[in-house]
Design a protein around this motif. Structure first.
Motif, short mmCIF file in Angstrom:
data_model
loop_
_atom_site.label_atom_id
_atom_site.label_comp_id
_atom_site.label_asym_id
_atom_site.label_seq_id
_atom_site.Cartn_x
_atom_site.Cartn_y
_atom_site.Cartn_z
N GLN A 40 0.81 -1.21 0.00
CA GLN A 40 0.00 0.00 0.00
C GLN A 40 0.85 1.27 0.00
N ILE A 41 2.13 1.14 -0.27
CA ILE A 41 3.03 2.29 -0.17
C ILE A 41 2.54 3.49 -0.98
N THR A 42 2.19 3.25 -2.23
CA THR A 42 1.76 4.37 -3.08
C THR A 42 0.47 5.01 -2.55
N THR A 43 -0.38 4.21 -1.92
CA THR A 43 -1.63 4.73 -1.36
C THR A 43 -1.36 5.70 -0.22
N HIS A 44 -0.38 5.37 0.63
CA HIS A 44 -0.12 6.17 1.83
C HIS A 44 0.91 7.28 1.62
N GLN A 45 1.65 7.24 0.50
CA GLN A 45 2.71 8.23 0.29
C GLN A 45 2.21 9.66 0.35
N LYS A 46 1.02 9.90 -0.17
CA LYS A 46 0.48 11.27 -0.20
C LYS A 46 0.22 11.82 1.19
N TYR A 47 0.10 10.92 2.18
CA TYR A 47 -0.14 11.34 3.56
C TYR A 47 1.13 11.38 4.39
N GLY A 48 2.23 10.92 3.83
CA GLY A 48 3.50 10.93 4.55
C GLY A 48 3.65 9.83 5.57
N GLY A 49 2.75 8.87 5.54
CA GLY A 49 2.79 7.75 6.49
C GLY A 49 1.51 6.93 6.38
N VAL A 50 1.44 5.86 7.16
CA VAL A 50 0.30 4.95 7.08
C VAL A 50 -0.91 5.53 7.79
N VAL A 51 -2.04 5.57 7.11
CA VAL A 51 -3.32 5.97 7.70
C VAL A 51 -4.07 4.70 8.07
N PRO A 52 -4.25 4.41 9.36
CA PRO A 52 -4.81 3.13 9.79
C PRO A 52 -6.14 2.75 9.14
N GLU A 53 -7.08 3.67 9.05
CA GLU A 53 -8.38 3.36 8.49
C GLU A 53 -8.27 2.96 7.02
N ILE A 54 -7.45 3.69 6.28
CA ILE A 54 -7.23 3.36 4.87
C ILE A 54 -6.55 2.01 4.74
N ALA A 55 -5.59 1.74 5.62
CA ALA A 55 -4.86 0.47 5.58
C ALA A 55 -5.80 -0.71 5.76
N SER A 56 -6.70 -0.64 6.73
CA SER A 56 -7.61 -1.76 6.98
C SER A 56 -8.56 -1.96 5.80
N ARG A 57 -9.01 -0.88 5.20
CA ARG A 57 -9.90 -1.01 4.03
C ARG A 57 -9.17 -1.65 2.86
N GLU A 58 -7.93 -1.28 2.66
CA GLU A 58 -7.13 -1.87 1.58
C GLU A 58 -6.92 -3.36 1.82
N HIS A 59 -6.68 -3.74 3.06
CA HIS A 59 -6.55 -5.17 3.38
C HIS A 59 -7.83 -5.91 3.04
N SER A 60 -8.97 -5.33 3.37
CA SER A 60 -10.25 -5.97 3.10
C SER A 60 -10.44 -6.20 1.61
N LEU A 61 -9.97 -5.26 0.80
CA LEU A 61 -10.10 -5.38 -0.65
C LEU A 61 -9.18 -6.45 -1.23
#
Length: 342
Positions: A40-61
């Motif tokens: 998910q690196i490219t997904t979180h790069q725009k935020y400068g770090g891991v966003v937990p809520e986005i991370a869990s949704r990406e895992h679900s997908l």
């Protein structure tokens, strides 16, 4: 367990503790039949770090497609598995829950045991995937974005934490400094890349060794020193060399890690050091440890870079050794975000 049974142990390893959805199929603890990582690196790069809520949704997908791809590449089905191993902590609770819930459902439906794996333990076991002849006792230096530990590994499942970080983990400090320097996320690889162009002696950042004989770590003061240096220069209207700062900071981090590892080796008299975690891929850390340990007749072992970051192969490897001991998890297994090693 009979040897003939051991020769047919097939473990599906699942990792979802942070921002990688990964699954791997391992045969007999040695033969990696498949290894799939959805990052998910490219997904979180725009935020400068891991966003937990986005991370869990990406895992679900991506969870089910990643697991299915791992089975397909291994040319196996759920019926061929001996057990399913999954990370249940430490990590981001939402991310962990996706993996734990999915693994429980799959194991129950397939009629195979469920194995709960400590993420920290799995990083250490990544070394066993490529170095099966390791002899106990072993010393492990676990360095990642969330953890920095020195661990005495006396036998499978027997650990003693000799030292740990009292504030920031080494990888966390690297990420924060990289963000401040405008290098992006993840910070460790970016610091390493640009540090090649800099002078590691340009800035003398502090090396916190704490009280005499301590095997604990502290990186927050070092990180703050970098921020203060940058702020002071900005107030004076000066522009500092980013490569020089990156190189000097990386050198300071490595110096502390190496000194603490050498102190632990002196105290334990262990002859093999295992390097583990995402920061274990750092070239300067590997080269410095290799040189220093060779002088003392100590062997340095570390995984290939792909097995340093979060991955399903290390979960499957740890799962294999749990399987041999009959160490299975109950169906009530839950995510434990703050899980410790011992």
């Amino acid at each position: 367990m009979m040897e003939s049974q051991k020769s047919n142990v097939v473990i599906l390893g699942i990792e979802t503790s942070c921002d990688e959805t990964s699954a791997a199929v391992l045969l007999n603890g040695r033969d990696l039949r498949s290894h799939v990582i959805s990052s998910q690196i490219t997904t979180h790069q725009k935020y400068g770090g891991v966003v937990p809520e986005i991370a869990s949704r990406e895992h679900s997908l991506h969870f089910q497609p990643v697991v299915q791809q791992a089975l397909n590449e291994a040319k196996l089905t759920f019926r061929d598995l001996s057990a399913i191993a999954v990370t249940y902590g430490p990590g981001l609770v939402g991310s962990l829950l996706v993996g734990v819930s999915g693994a429980k459902a799959m194991a129950y439906a397939a009629g195979v045991p469920l194995i709960g794996i400590n993420h920290l333990e799995a990083h250490i076991y990544a070394n066993f995937l490529e170095h099966q002849d390791l002899k106990f006792p072993l010393l492990a230096l676990l360095v990642s974005g969330g953890h920095t530990h020195l661990i005495l590994f006396e036998a499978h499942g027997q650990y003693t934490v000799l030292g740990h970080t009292r504030d920031d983990a080494a990888g966390e400090a690297l990420d924060k400094v990289a963000r401040t320097l405008g290098l992006g996320y993840p910070g460790g690889p970016q610091i390493q890349r640009i540090a090649q162009e800099g002078d590691a002696q340009a800035f003398n950042f502090p090396r916190a060794m704490l009280e005499p004989g301590s095997l604990d770590f502290s990186f927050s003061g070092m990180k703050s020193a970098v921020l203060n240096t940058l702020n002071s220069a900005r107030m004076r209207g000066e522009t500092l060399s980013v490569p020089d700062i990156a190189a000097s900071f990386q050198q300071a981090v490595v110096d502390v890690l190496v000194r603490k590892a050498l102190l632990a080796i002196k105290e334990t008299r262990v002859k093999t050091l295992l390097l583990a975690g995402g920061v274990a891929a750092n070239r300067l850390l590997r080269e410095t440890l290799d040189h220093k340990l060779a002088e003392k007749g100590v062997c340095l072992v570390y995984p290939s870079p792909i097995f340093c970051t979060d991955n399903g192969a290390m979960i499957a490897t740890a799962g294999y050794y749990h399987y041999l001991k009959g160490d299975f998890a109950p169906w009530t297994l839950n995510a434990v975000p703050g899980l410790g090693l011992v």
